[in-house]
Design an enzyme around this catalytic site. Sequence first.
Site: not given
Length: 293
Positions: A95, A190
């Site tokens: 994060q 991805k």
Amino acid sequence: MKIISGPASKPLAEAVSAQTGFPNVPVVSKVFPDGESYVRLDDDVKGEEVAIIQTTCPPMQDGRLFQLAFLADSAKRAGATKVTAVVPYLAYARQDKTFLAGEGISVETIARMLKAAGIDEFLTVNIHSEHSLAQFPFPAKTASAIPLIADYFVKKGYSGAYALSPDKGAMYIAQQAQKVLGGNAGHLNKTRDRYTGQTVQTAEGLNVKDQTVIILDDIISTGGTIVGAAKILRENGAKHVFCGCVHGLLIGDAEKRILDAGVEEIVGTDSVPGAVSKVSLAPLISQALKGAV
Ligand code: R5P
């Protein structure tokens, strides 16, 4: 310098003491019946620079972060002149920005908490995004364990293997491994849906037919990324598939799912002690701490 053995990284800290010659400070630790953590330094650190080695992987990554903070405070109160936190796996490092409105930047909050607890310098291993370190309120570095992991495969006879990163952003990892393995390197692509967490993996111009391929990533969490990459490799004719990661969290049945997907071996480090932690970070951390003295 003295090395403080954080409860989550005791064998690693002892190995670093043995390799550096820096005395080891044992820690007494317990968890109270209500779940709160207790730590106590079991040796003198007055007038010493200290390095606390404490990983913050699951389970209880929050508790391990608090143990680290409490140890830093204990060391400062006991007269340590400088406290370096050595955190092989740093929780919350993914994060590292506000992906969606309303979010915070958890990794920066953690760093500010550690500063308040008394930490003066910080060392981690393969942090998810190096740019996070620039926002930390103390000098902070990341060391890479990828050459050690690649060397593990070389020693097993896989020199010349193809180093594959499952994501373009991690191509630097494949390139670091390639330097040791001596073969080719490449990456998949991805993309992740930030609301559902679902990822889509694709390959462009991948030539791995009949090759031994080592998929290299910083973290394995649920194993979905490696399972998807292994499937693509099989479809493209790879002969053998292995996997190397720095932080093998292997949540739930991740290990089984990866092996069931045709990966012949998973190799991780002792940033996350467990079944796949086959590579020790002790030489890497020892070298970094010796450079710091
Ligand atoms: C993400 O960008 C990381 O580098 C890893 O690829 C990711 O954390 C792996 O997660 P999972 O094992 O759940 O696919």
